[in-house]
Scaffold this motif. Structure first.
Motif, PDB file in Angstrom:
ATOM      1  N   VAL A   1      15.715  -1.431   6.346  1.00  0.00           N
ATOM      2  CA  VAL A   1      15.436  -2.023   5.032  1.00  0.00           C
ATOM      3  C   VAL A   1      14.057  -2.672   5.034  1.00  0.00           C
ATOM      4  CG1 VAL A   1      16.133  -3.865   3.446  1.00  0.00           C
ATOM      5  CG2 VAL A   1      17.852  -2.333   4.411  1.00  0.00           C
ATOM      6  N   LEU A   2      13.746  -3.417   6.095  1.00  0.00           N
ATOM      7  CA  LEU A   2      12.432  -4.057   6.176  1.00  0.00           C
ATOM      8  C   LEU A   2      11.318  -3.022   6.204  1.00  0.00           C
ATOM      9  CD1 LEU A   2      13.021  -6.939   8.729  1.00  0.00           C
ATOM     10  CD2 LEU A   2      12.491  -7.146   6.317  1.00  0.00           C
ATOM     11  N   ASN A   3      11.509  -1.944   6.956  1.00  0.00           N
ATOM     12  CA  ASN A   3      10.493  -0.893   7.016  1.00  0.00           C
ATOM     13  C   ASN A   3      10.297  -0.244   5.658  1.00  0.00           C
ATOM     14  OD1 ASN A   3       9.970  -1.317   9.702  1.00  0.00           O
ATOM     15  ND2 ASN A   3      11.374   0.261  10.407  1.00  0.00           N
ATOM     16  N   ARG A   4      11.377  -0.082   4.908  1.00  0.00           N
ATOM     17  CA  ARG A   4      11.278   0.524   3.574  1.00  0.00           C
ATOM     18  C   ARG A   4      10.483  -0.379   2.636  1.00  0.00           C
ATOM     19  NH1 ARG A   4      10.307   4.648   0.665  1.00  0.00           N
ATOM     20  NH2 ARG A   4      11.385   4.692  -1.305  1.00  0.00           N
ATOM     21  N   TYR A   5      10.775  -1.688   2.666  1.00  0.00           N
ATOM     22  CA  TYR A   5      10.021  -2.614   1.815  1.00  0.00           C
ATOM     23  C   TYR A   5       8.557  -2.665   2.234  1.00  0.00           C
ATOM     24  CZ  TYR A   5      13.996  -4.495  -0.736  1.00  0.00           C
ATOM     25  OH  TYR A   5      15.065  -4.637  -1.567  1.00  0.00           O
ATOM     26  N   THR A   6       8.286  -2.596   3.527  1.00  0.00           N
ATOM     27  CA  THR A   6       6.908  -2.595   4.010  1.00  0.00           C
ATOM     28  C   THR A   6       6.190  -1.339   3.537  1.00  0.00           C
ATOM     29  OG1 THR A   6       7.558  -3.877   5.938  1.00  0.00           O
ATOM     30  CG2 THR A   6       5.465  -2.738   6.061  1.00  0.00           C
ATOM     31  N   ALA A   7       6.860  -0.201   3.617  1.00  0.00           N
ATOM     32  CA  ALA A   7       6.253   1.059   3.184  1.00  0.00           C
ATOM     33  C   ALA A   7       5.947   1.031   1.688  1.00  0.00           C
ATOM     34  CB  ALA A   7       7.170   2.228   3.517  1.00  0.00           C
ATOM     35  N   LEU A   8       6.788   0.394   0.902  1.00  0.00           N
ATOM     36  CA  LEU A   8       6.544   0.304  -0.536  1.00  0.00           C
ATOM     37  C   LEU A   8       5.326  -0.567  -0.839  1.00  0.00           C
ATOM     38  CD1 LEU A   8      10.179  -0.122  -1.912  1.00  0.00           C
ATOM     39  CD2 LEU A   8       8.700   1.860  -2.167  1.00  0.00           C
ATOM     40  N   GLY A   9       5.038  -1.539   0.024  1.00  0.00           N
ATOM     41  CA  GLY A   9       3.940  -2.464  -0.219  1.00  0.00           C
ATOM     42  C   GLY A   9       2.598  -2.001   0.291  1.00  0.00           C
ATOM     43  N   ILE A  10       2.572  -0.944   1.109  1.00  0.00           N
ATOM     44  CA  ILE A  10       1.310  -0.474   1.677  1.00  0.00           C
ATOM     45  C   ILE A  10       0.582   0.386   0.644  1.00  0.00           C
ATOM     46  CG2 ILE A  10       0.265   0.964   3.453  1.00  0.00           C
ATOM     47  CD1 ILE A  10       2.508   0.147   5.320  1.00  0.00           C
ATOM     48  N   PRO A  11      -0.673   0.054   0.323  1.00  0.00           N
ATOM     49  CA  PRO A  11      -1.397   0.860  -0.659  1.00  0.00           C
ATOM     50  C   PRO A  11      -1.795   2.221  -0.075  1.00  0.00           C
ATOM     51  CG  PRO A  11      -2.817  -0.813   0.233  1.00  0.00           C
ATOM     52  CD  PRO A  11      -1.448  -1.073   0.798  1.00  0.00           C
ATOM     53  N   VAL A  12      -1.837   3.215  -0.930  1.00  0.00           N
ATOM     54  CA  VAL A  12      -2.266   4.549  -0.532  1.00  0.00           C
ATOM     55  C   VAL A  12      -3.757   4.681  -0.836  1.00  0.00           C
ATOM     56  CG1 VAL A  12      -1.954   7.012  -0.905  1.00  0.00           C
ATOM     57  CG2 VAL A  12       0.018   5.493  -1.023  1.00  0.00           C
ATOM     58  N   THR A  13      -4.549   4.883   0.209  1.00  0.00           N
ATOM     59  CA  THR A  13      -5.990   4.996   0.020  1.00  0.00           C
ATOM     60  C   THR A  13      -6.380   6.470   0.053  1.00  0.00           C
ATOM     61  OG1 THR A  13      -6.331   4.705   2.389  1.00  0.00           O
ATOM     62  CG2 THR A  13      -6.469   2.744   1.032  1.00  0.00           C
ATOM     63  N   GLU A  14      -7.232   6.837  -0.888  1.00  0.00           N
ATOM     64  CA  GLU A  14      -7.708   8.211  -0.977  1.00  0.00           C
ATOM     65  C   GLU A  14      -9.220   8.207  -1.046  1.00  0.00           C
ATOM     66  OE1 GLU A  14      -5.896  10.109  -4.309  1.00  0.00           O
ATOM     67  OE2 GLU A  14      -3.859   9.808  -3.566  1.00  0.00           O
ATOM     68  N   PRO A  15      -9.865   9.128  -0.376  1.00  0.00           N
ATOM     69  CA  PRO A  15     -11.323   9.187  -0.445  1.00  0.00           C
ATOM     70  C   PRO A  15     -11.791   9.592  -1.832  1.00  0.00           C
ATOM     71  CG  PRO A  15     -10.474  11.047   0.791  1.00  0.00           C
ATOM     72  CD  PRO A  15      -9.321  10.160   0.499  1.00  0.00           C
ATOM     73  N   VAL A  16     -12.871   9.002  -2.283  1.00  0.00           N
ATOM     74  CA  VAL A  16     -13.428   9.305  -3.599  1.00  0.00           C
ATOM     75  C   VAL A  16     -14.701  10.122  -3.394  1.00  0.00           C
ATOM     76  CG1 VAL A  16     -14.386   8.316  -5.701  1.00  0.00           C
ATOM     77  CG2 VAL A  16     -12.491   7.170  -4.529  1.00  0.00           C
ATOM     78  N   GLY A  17     -14.777  11.224  -4.146  1.00  0.00           N
ATOM     79  CA  GLY A  17     -16.013  11.982  -4.078  1.00  0.00           C
ATOM     80  C   GLY A  17     -15.862  13.419  -3.731  1.00  0.00           C
TER      81      GLY A  17
END
Length: 44
Positions: free
Chosen positions: A28-44
């Motif tokens: 459960v803790l890992n799931r909540y942590t995964a939901l809070g991590i932003p997804v970064t994508e390269p721009v350009g």
């Protein structure tokens, strides 16, 4: 600290059930942590 938010103590009395209960809490803790991590994508 975060595990304490899910309950102060382990409810199960049998050792195998205690292990399962702690694994569920960690999942459960890992799931909540995964939901809070932003997804970064390269721009350009």
């Amino acid at each position: 600290h975060c595990i304490k938010l899910l309950g102060q103590s382990v409810m199960a009395r049998d050792f195998d059930r205690q292990v399962a209960e702690i694994q569920i809490r960690i999942a459960v803790l890992n799931r909540y942590t995964a939901l809070g991590i932003p997804v970064t994508e390269p721009v350009g």
